[in-house]
Design a protein around this motif. Structure first.
Motif, PDB file in Angstrom:
ATOM      1  N   ALA A 302       0.724  -1.383   0.018  1.00 38.20           N
ATOM      2  CA  ALA A 302      -0.098   0.374   0.003  1.00 38.20           C
ATOM      3  C   ALA A 302       0.957   1.398   0.230  1.00 38.20           C
ATOM      4  CB  ALA A 302      -0.822  -0.351   1.041  1.00 38.20           C
ATOM      5  N   ARG A 306       0.494   3.815  -3.097  1.00 39.09           N
ATOM      6  CA  ARG A 306      -0.004   5.199  -2.965  1.00 39.09           C
ATOM      7  C   ARG A 306       1.075   6.252  -3.177  1.00 39.09           C
ATOM      8  NH1 ARG A 306       2.622   9.579   0.363  1.00 39.09           N
ATOM      9  NH2 ARG A 306       1.175  10.648   1.497  1.00 39.09           N
ATOM     10  N   ASN A 307       1.934   5.361  -2.654  1.00 42.33           N
ATOM     11  CA  ASN A 307       3.517   6.748  -3.341  1.00 42.33           C
ATOM     12  C   ASN A 307       3.402   7.136  -5.340  1.00 42.33           C
ATOM     13  OD1 ASN A 307       4.613   7.652  -0.926  1.00 42.33           O
ATOM     14  ND2 ASN A 307       6.058   5.845  -1.180  1.00 42.33           N
ATOM     15  N   ASN A 309       0.325   6.361  -7.146  1.00 46.30           N
ATOM     16  CA  ASN A 309      -0.414   6.464  -7.320  1.00 46.30           C
ATOM     17  C   ASN A 309      -0.272   8.399  -7.505  1.00 46.30           C
ATOM     18  OD1 ASN A 309      -3.699   7.812  -6.171  1.00 46.30           O
ATOM     19  ND2 ASN A 309      -3.695   7.193  -8.215  1.00 46.30           N
ATOM     20  N   HIS A 337      -4.711   1.546   4.210  1.00 47.36           N
ATOM     21  CA  HIS A 337      -3.986   2.167   3.921  1.00 47.36           C
ATOM     22  C   HIS A 337      -3.156   2.976   3.455  1.00 47.36           C
ATOM     23  CE1 HIS A 337      -2.697  -1.233   6.721  1.00 47.36           C
ATOM     24  NE2 HIS A 337      -2.908  -2.098   6.252  1.00 47.36           N
ATOM     25  N   ILE A 338      -3.520   3.042   2.274  1.00 47.58           N
ATOM     26  CA  ILE A 338      -3.989   3.825   1.305  1.00 47.58           C
ATOM     27  C   ILE A 338      -4.204   5.108   1.631  1.00 47.58           C
ATOM     28  CG2 ILE A 338      -3.952   5.037  -1.578  1.00 47.58           C
ATOM     29  CD1 ILE A 338      -3.359   1.694  -2.372  1.00 47.58           C
ATOM     30  N   ASN A 339      -5.543   5.011   1.816  1.00 47.75           N
ATOM     31  CA  ASN A 339      -6.163   6.664   2.513  1.00 47.75           C
ATOM     32  C   ASN A 339      -5.672   7.138   3.881  1.00 47.75           C
ATOM     33  OD1 ASN A 339      -6.899   6.292  -0.739  1.00 47.75           O
ATOM     34  ND2 ASN A 339      -9.223   5.231  -0.217  1.00 47.75           N
ATOM     35  N   SER A 341      -3.375   8.048   4.477  1.00 51.00           N
ATOM     36  CA  SER A 341      -1.798   8.468   4.021  1.00 51.00           C
ATOM     37  C   SER A 341      -2.010   9.148   3.108  1.00 51.00           C
ATOM     38  CB  SER A 341      -0.864   8.113   4.736  1.00 51.00           C
ATOM     39  OG  SER A 341      -0.483   7.128   3.490  1.00 51.00           O
ATOM     40  N   SER A 342      -2.954   8.951   2.210  1.00 48.23           N
ATOM     41  CA  SER A 342      -2.448  10.055   1.688  1.00 48.23           C
ATOM     42  C   SER A 342      -3.835  11.181   0.963  1.00 48.23           C
ATOM     43  CB  SER A 342      -2.929   9.207   0.051  1.00 48.23           C
ATOM     44  OG  SER A 342      -2.826  10.223  -1.560  1.00 48.23           O
ATOM     45  N   PRO A 345      -7.080  10.498  -1.663  1.00 47.30           N
ATOM     46  CA  PRO A 345      -7.485   9.120  -1.787  1.00 47.30           C
ATOM     47  C   PRO A 345      -8.141   8.221  -2.707  1.00 47.30           C
ATOM     48  CG  PRO A 345      -8.858  11.110   0.225  1.00 47.30           C
ATOM     49  CD  PRO A 345      -8.069  11.608  -1.160  1.00 47.30           C
TER      50      PRO A 345
END
Length: 377
Positions: A302, A306-307, A309, A337-339, A341-342, A345
């Motif tokens: 994730a 995230r990075n 994306n 997990h991604i959303n 800290s991003s 989203p």
């Protein structure tokens, strides 16, 4: 030949191609539907259908339900008019597949054969390919070519592996295979072959980031409906993103690459067991140790998603060996997990999961010749 004659021949070729491509895209259609949608004359469509049928490219099989008049005959391409063979080479084995003109794999197999950059290896592998073709009685005239996916970045002309640290196959050449095979041959990086398959299966995508979760991790970037290669052919090598400079040693010589956290090999090493044993124990036995390992795996995956994306705002495709093991709960955990800290989203529809497992690179490689053929008709 007169200019008029040349123009007439060219127009006939264009019309033939339009009719074939229309049938191919629609899978099954009728003569009147072709006339209507292509805005061609009935006689022109009839002539082209007769020509394509005579060449063996299409057939007429069955009828559509009547709408009040005479039943329309169903027309489709002959999907096995030509076939393509795909090979996926790994350290201790290779995958082989045969696909039809729609990319359907009607045969897959795994053949043990430890890799070595020697004439003996290439002779053994190509002998097994020829034996595979003979054993299944595939007409040699129907085979479009042999396309080989390997772990290693290839040169821009796909003739040579220019970076092959996983298998120590730097310097592997297309000629190593082609001199033993009486068919056209193609060499491709396995990650790029996998991405081609995912793009084939998702033609609506303009851009995407592909995570190839194979025994060794791989990846690819799709932009403008094409696989991005980069100026030195290493675009998409997300496996070497640094997750922790003090992390485990990667085969590239650096520490803490994503490869060391999210490849199938790293998962098996952490679990102390093969993937095929890991997931039943994880899902059915609810082993606390394995659950913790899998959660750690998803966190690292994730983080990378995230990075990436943030750099490529596009859907994410989970592909390769581990993809069939992913559940809806796993996807939800990744999104959480991604959303968390991003700043941007992503939704569930932006994560796609491939279905071909370990055979993904081989099938994707085989599509190289299918794509060439369909474009040429």
């Amino acid at each position: 030949m007169s200019e008029k004659g040349l123009t007439t021949i060219t127009l006939k070729k264009i019309n033939r191609s339009k009719v074939y491509q229309y049938i191919y895209r629609n899978r099954q259609t009728s003569k009147m539907q072709i006339v209507q949608d292509l805005q061609m004359g009935l006689s022109t469509v009839s002539q082209n259908l007769n020509l394509l049928e005579k060449e063996g490219l299409i057939d007429r099989n069955g009828y559509f339900d009547s709408t009040g008049g005479r039943k329309a005959q169903a027309i489709q391409i002959v999907a096995d008019f030509r076939i393509s063979i795909g090979i996926g080479i790994l350290k201790n084995m290779f995958h082989i597949t045969a696909i039809d003109l729609y990319g359907n794999a009607f045969y897959t197999d795994t053949i043990p054969l430890p890799y070595s950059n020697t004439e003996d290896y290439y002779k053994k592998l190509t002998d097994k390919i020829r034996g595979f073709i003979a054993e299944h009685h595939y007409d040699e005239q129907k085979i479009l070519g042999i396309s080989i996916a390997t772990q290693g970045i290839t040169s821009p002309d796909n003739s040579t592996v220019i970076y092959g640290n996983i298998m120590n196959n730097t310097g592997m050449c297309l000629e190593d295979f082609s001199r033993h095979l009486p068919y056209p041959c193609h060499l491709e990086h396995d990650s790029k072959s996998a991405a081609f398959l995912e793009l084939w299966n998702h033609p609506e995508l303009d851009s995407a980031v592909v995570f190839l979760l194979n025994r060794n991790l791989g990846g690819a970037i799709i932009t403008d409906h094409r696989i991005h290669q980069g100026s030195s052919m290493h675009s998409g090598t997300l496996e070497h993103m640094c997750m922790d400079p003090d992390g485990p040693l990667c085969y590239c010589g650096n520490h803490g690459c994503l490869e060391t956290y999210c490849s199938a090999n790293s998962l098996e090493q952490s679990a102390g067991m093969p993937v095929k044993e890991f997931f039943p124990l994880l899902r059915e036995k609810k082993s606390p140790r394995l659950t913790s390992l899998w959660e750690d795996y998803l966190r690292h995956l994730a983080f990378a998603m995230r990075n990436l994306n943030l750099i490529v705002d596009a859907p994410i495709i989970i592909s390769g060996y581990l993809a069939p093991y992913f559940t809806e709960e796993d996807i939800n955990q990744l999104l959480e997990h991604i959303n968390s800290s991003s700043p941007f989203p992503i939704g569930k529809s932006q994560i796609l999961v491939g279905t071909h497992g370990q055979y993904t690179p081989a099938i994707g490689a085989a599509l190289f010749y299918v794509d060439q053929f369909i474009r040429s008709v």
